[in-house]
Motif scaffolding. Structure first.
Motif, PDB file in Angstrom:
ATOM      1  N   VAL A 157      34.318  46.437  39.174  1.00  0.00           N
ATOM      2  CA  VAL A 157      33.116  45.695  39.518  1.00  0.00           C
ATOM      3  C   VAL A 157      31.907  46.359  38.877  1.00  0.00           C
ATOM      4  CG1 VAL A 157      32.930  47.014  41.675  1.00  0.00           C
ATOM      5  CG2 VAL A 157      31.700  44.854  41.444  1.00  0.00           C
ATOM      6  N   MET A 158      31.001  45.533  38.386  1.00  0.00           N
ATOM      7  CA  MET A 158      29.717  46.028  37.895  1.00  0.00           C
ATOM      8  C   MET A 158      28.693  45.921  39.018  1.00  0.00           C
ATOM      9  SD  MET A 158      29.899  47.113  34.760  1.00  0.00           S
ATOM     10  CE  MET A 158      28.178  47.134  34.247  1.00  0.00           C
ATOM     11  N   GLN A 159      28.022  47.029  39.318  1.00  0.00           N
ATOM     12  CA  GLN A 159      26.983  47.062  40.342  1.00  0.00           C
ATOM     13  C   GLN A 159      25.811  47.864  39.822  1.00  0.00           C
ATOM     14  OE1 GLN A 159      28.482  48.599  44.031  1.00  0.00           O
ATOM     15  NE2 GLN A 159      29.838  46.868  44.408  1.00  0.00           N
ATOM     16  N   GLY A 160      24.649  47.250  39.836  1.00  0.00           N
ATOM     17  CA  GLY A 160      23.454  47.962  39.421  1.00  0.00           C
ATOM     18  C   GLY A 160      23.531  48.529  38.023  1.00  0.00           C
ATOM     19  N   GLY A 161      24.242  47.858  37.135  1.00  0.00           N
ATOM     20  CA  GLY A 161      24.366  48.317  35.763  1.00  0.00           C
ATOM     21  C   GLY A 161      25.446  49.344  35.546  1.00  0.00           C
ATOM     22  N   GLY A 162      26.151  49.750  36.598  1.00  0.00           N
ATOM     23  CA  GLY A 162      27.213  50.742  36.468  1.00  0.00           C
ATOM     24  C   GLY A 162      28.587  50.135  36.690  1.00  0.00           C
ATOM     25  N   ALA A 163      29.598  50.740  36.078  1.00  0.00           N
ATOM     26  CA  ALA A 163      30.979  50.283  36.228  1.00  0.00           C
ATOM     27  C   ALA A 163      31.665  51.089  37.320  1.00  0.00           C
ATOM     28  CB  ALA A 163      31.724  50.441  34.899  1.00  0.00           C
ATOM     29  N   TYR A 164      32.255  50.388  38.290  1.00  0.00           N
ATOM     30  CA  TYR A 164      32.877  51.033  39.438  1.00  0.00           C
ATOM     31  C   TYR A 164      34.263  50.428  39.689  1.00  0.00           C
ATOM     32  CZ  TYR A 164      28.163  52.745  40.330  1.00  0.00           C
ATOM     33  OH  TYR A 164      26.939  53.342  40.208  1.00  0.00           O
ATOM     34  N   PHE A 165      35.013  51.091  40.562  1.00  0.00           N
ATOM     35  CA  PHE A 165      36.309  50.541  40.937  1.00  0.00           C
ATOM     36  C   PHE A 165      36.684  50.961  42.356  1.00  0.00           C
ATOM     37  CE2 PHE A 165      39.283  54.095  41.107  1.00  0.00           C
ATOM     38  CZ  PHE A 165      38.605  55.087  40.429  1.00  0.00           C
ATOM     39  N   CYS A 166      37.590  50.187  42.940  1.00  0.00           N
ATOM     40  CA  CYS A 166      38.273  50.523  44.189  1.00  0.00           C
ATOM     41  C   CYS A 166      39.737  50.170  43.984  1.00  0.00           C
ATOM     42  CB  CYS A 166      37.694  49.727  45.358  1.00  0.00           C
ATOM     43  SG  CYS A 166      36.428  50.605  46.319  1.00  0.00           S
ATOM     44  N   THR A 167      40.503  50.273  45.039  1.00  0.00           N
ATOM     45  CA  THR A 167      41.903  49.865  45.012  1.00  0.00           C
ATOM     46  C   THR A 167      42.032  48.516  45.711  1.00  0.00           C
ATOM     47  OG1 THR A 167      42.587  52.187  45.078  1.00  0.00           O
ATOM     48  CG2 THR A 167      44.251  50.542  45.643  1.00  0.00           C
ATOM     49  N   ALA A 168      42.958  47.693  45.243  1.00  0.00           N
ATOM     50  CA  ALA A 168      43.207  46.390  45.856  1.00  0.00           C
ATOM     51  C   ALA A 168      44.683  46.053  45.682  1.00  0.00           C
ATOM     52  CB  ALA A 168      42.330  45.306  45.225  1.00  0.00           C
ATOM     53  N   SER A 169      45.150  45.060  46.434  1.00  0.00           N
ATOM     54  CA  SER A 169      46.553  44.664  46.360  1.00  0.00           C
ATOM     55  C   SER A 169      46.673  43.162  46.570  1.00  0.00           C
ATOM     56  CB  SER A 169      47.384  45.417  47.407  1.00  0.00           C
ATOM     57  OG  SER A 169      46.894  45.178  48.715  1.00  0.00           O
ATOM     58  N   VAL A 170      47.751  42.602  46.056  1.00  0.00           N
ATOM     59  CA  VAL A 170      47.997  41.167  46.187  1.00  0.00           C
ATOM     60  C   VAL A 170      48.593  40.886  47.558  1.00  0.00           C
ATOM     61  CG1 VAL A 170      49.106  39.142  45.170  1.00  0.00           C
ATOM     62  CG2 VAL A 170      48.449  41.069  43.708  1.00  0.00           C
ATOM     63  N   VAL A 171      48.056  39.881  48.233  1.00  0.00           N
ATOM     64  CA  VAL A 171      48.570  39.475  49.536  1.00  0.00           C
ATOM     65  C   VAL A 171      49.087  38.042  49.412  1.00  0.00           C
ATOM     66  CG1 VAL A 171      46.297  38.685  50.344  1.00  0.00           C
ATOM     67  CG2 VAL A 171      48.052  39.309  51.999  1.00  0.00           C
ATOM     68  N   ALA A 172      50.239  37.786  49.990  1.00  0.00           N
ATOM     69  CA  ALA A 172      50.865  36.483  49.879  1.00  0.00           C
ATOM     70  C   ALA A 172      49.947  35.396  50.448  1.00  0.00           C
ATOM     71  CB  ALA A 172      52.211  36.470  50.593  1.00  0.00           C
ATOM     72  N   SER A 173      49.816  34.296  49.725  1.00  0.00           N
ATOM     73  CA  SER A 173      48.969  33.190  50.155  1.00  0.00           C
ATOM     74  C   SER A 173      49.514  31.891  49.568  1.00  0.00           C
ATOM     75  CB  SER A 173      47.519  33.403  49.693  1.00  0.00           C
ATOM     76  OG  SER A 173      47.422  33.309  48.277  1.00  0.00           O
ATOM     77  N   PRO A 174      49.177  30.754  50.165  1.00  0.00           N
ATOM     78  CA  PRO A 174      49.665  29.479  49.642  1.00  0.00           C
ATOM     79  C   PRO A 174      49.245  29.207  48.203  1.00  0.00           C
ATOM     80  CG  PRO A 174      48.842  29.195  51.876  1.00  0.00           C
ATOM     81  CD  PRO A 174      48.463  30.591  51.444  1.00  0.00           C
ATOM     82  N   GLY A 175      48.041  29.663  47.836  1.00  0.00           N
ATOM     83  CA  GLY A 175      47.558  29.439  46.481  1.00  0.00           C
ATOM     84  C   GLY A 175      47.996  30.478  45.477  1.00  0.00           C
ATOM     85  N   HIS A 176      48.691  31.533  45.952  1.00  0.00           N
ATOM     86  CA  HIS A 176      49.175  32.602  45.070  1.00  0.00           C
ATOM     87  C   HIS A 176      48.035  33.273  44.313  1.00  0.00           C
ATOM     88  CE1 HIS A 176      53.632  31.077  44.831  1.00  0.00           C
ATOM     89  NE2 HIS A 176      53.108  30.963  46.054  1.00  0.00           N
ATOM     90  N   ASP A 177      46.876  33.409  44.963  1.00  0.00           N
ATOM     91  CA  ASP A 177      45.698  33.868  44.230  1.00  0.00           C
ATOM     92  C   ASP A 177      44.756  34.754  45.044  1.00  0.00           C
ATOM     93  OD1 ASP A 177      44.832  31.913  45.972  1.00  0.00           O
ATOM     94  OD2 ASP A 177      43.876  30.653  44.458  1.00  0.00           O
ATOM     95  N   LEU A 178      45.261  35.414  46.114  1.00  0.00           N
ATOM     96  CA  LEU A 178      44.390  36.252  46.930  1.00  0.00           C
ATOM     97  C   LEU A 178      44.749  37.725  46.802  1.00  0.00           C
ATOM     98  CD1 LEU A 178      43.971  34.342  50.328  1.00  0.00           C
ATOM     99  CD2 LEU A 178      42.404  34.410  48.379  1.00  0.00           C
ATOM    100  N   VAL A 179      43.721  38.566  46.732  1.00  0.00           N
ATOM    101  CA  VAL A 179      43.907  40.009  46.762  1.00  0.00           C
ATOM    102  C   VAL A 179      43.103  40.566  47.929  1.00  0.00           C
ATOM    103  CG1 VAL A 179      44.380  40.228  44.298  1.00  0.00           C
ATOM    104  CG2 VAL A 179      42.033  40.408  45.114  1.00  0.00           C
ATOM    105  N   LEU A 180      43.523  41.728  48.391  1.00  0.00           N
ATOM    106  CA  LEU A 180      42.953  42.363  49.580  1.00  0.00           C
ATOM    107  C   LEU A 180      42.407  43.736  49.228  1.00  0.00           C
ATOM    108  CD1 LEU A 180      42.694  42.727  52.747  1.00  0.00           C
ATOM    109  CD2 LEU A 180      45.071  43.518  52.680  1.00  0.00           C
ATOM    110  N   SER A 181      41.206  44.029  49.731  1.00  0.00           N
ATOM    111  CA  SER A 181      40.619  45.348  49.541  1.00  0.00           C
ATOM    112  C   SER A 181      39.792  45.667  50.782  1.00  0.00           C
ATOM    113  CB  SER A 181      39.768  45.388  48.265  1.00  0.00           C
ATOM    114  OG  SER A 181      39.344  46.711  47.965  1.00  0.00           O
TER     115      SER A 181
END
Length: 309
Positions: free
Chosen positions: A87-111
């Motif tokens: 994610v870009m925040q305030g002009g800086g590049a940052y990161f966290c950890t996230a994972s895929v969670v099962a969903s009907p649309g096959h398109d959700l991640v959790l953090s």
């Protein structure tokens, strides 16, 4: 020192994604493109391997000592359902950890909510099984944007309203990601963990996976969880606690996986690093908000929002 930075506000928008997989572009081609122009190819062009490698954790590293009876963490090559959220925040590049969670649309991640709460978060993208040596082994999945131009992220409204301490019990967030550059949805590419809510605080064995800022690869550990009830009136509530060594900044949002199956690389996600003091005050003990009815409701809201309901 807590494991996270404090940020101010967040918003969520709704958008409908439909049709067969893979998702074709509006022009009928096989190129996947988000309606607002933030496509997987644009995400890949923006998040170059060099930029991803230079990204800092949303949370600063925390010194500490080894916890008693802690599970011993080890760096490894990762699993497909867990990755870095950039994610870009305030002009800086940052990161966290996230994972895929099962969903009907096959398109959700959790953090964690504190990872995706930034008021100026832009160019947000999820990279499964990221390592510095192999920065995009399964492609890149951009977090879609709503009609207001903000990332499509669902956070309990109490979290931005009351802050990360008073609302530490709801430190979780769901985000909707678009298809990769080939048009495939994330769950169809890497699989997904099953969200479990209403379970016990105590699990005999939980796999903890996160991306430390100090490592070019993710980290894993397993140990039992215990129930921790805060005595700080400013941070009320009960949380899952796990003692695992070596989880500093960057690991926030990492999943707590019960009944983890090493053959499939998936499990039941019962928490994420966050919550009490936004995940812990030392890298050897981590916390999670309890996944109860509030998190279930948030998930259902995200599912409905992703469908355009």
């Amino acid at each position: 020192m807590r494991r996270t930075l404090t940020v101010a506000v967040a918003t969520a928008a709704l958008m409908l994604l439909g049709g067969p997989l893979p998702v074709a572009g509006a022009d009928g081609s096989g190129t996947a493109r988000a309606a607002d122009g933030w496509s997987a190819r644009e995400a890949e062009a923006f998040w170059t391997p060099e930029r991803m490698a230079s990204a800092e954790p949303v949370t600063p590293g925390v010194p500490g000592t080894r916890a008693a009876k802690a599970g011993i963490g080890e760096n490894f090559d990762g699993i497909p359902v867990v990755g870095r959220m950039f994610v870009m925040q305030g002009g800086g590049a940052y990161f966290c950890t996230a994972s895929v969670v099962a969903s009907p649309g096959h398109d959700l991640v959790l953090s964690a909510a504190h990872c995706l709460l930034g008021p100026d978060s832009r160019q947000v993208a999820f990279v499964p099984r990221y390592t510095r040596a192999k920065p995009r082994p399964y492609g890149m999945f951009p977090v879609l944007r709503g009609t207001n131009g903000r990332p499509k992220v669902w956070i309990d409204p109490r979290y931005p309203r009351e802050g990360p301490d008073r609302a530490a019990t709801v430190d979780a967030a769901f985000a909707q990601v678009g298809p990769d550059a080939e048009g495939w949805r994330v769950q169809d590419v890497v699989g997904a963990n099953r969200l479990v809510t209403g379970a016990t605080y105590t699990h005999a064995r939980v796999e903890l996976i996160g991306y430390p800022a100090t490592s070019a690869r993710p980290r894993r550990c397993h140990n039992r969880t215990t129930k921790f009830t805060s005595t700080d009136p400013g941070i009320p509530g009960s949380f899952l606690r796990i003692d695992c060594t070596g989880y500093p900044g960057g690991t926030s949002g990492g999943p707590f996986l019960a009944h983890y199956d090493p053959q499939t690389g998936t499990g039941e996600v019962v928490g994420v690093i966050g919550g009490w003091k936004t995940g812990g005050t030392t890298p050897d003990t981590s916390y999670s908000s309890y996944f109860g009815k509030e998190i279930r409701k948030l998930y259902e809201t995200a599912v409905a929002g992703a469908r355009g309901a």
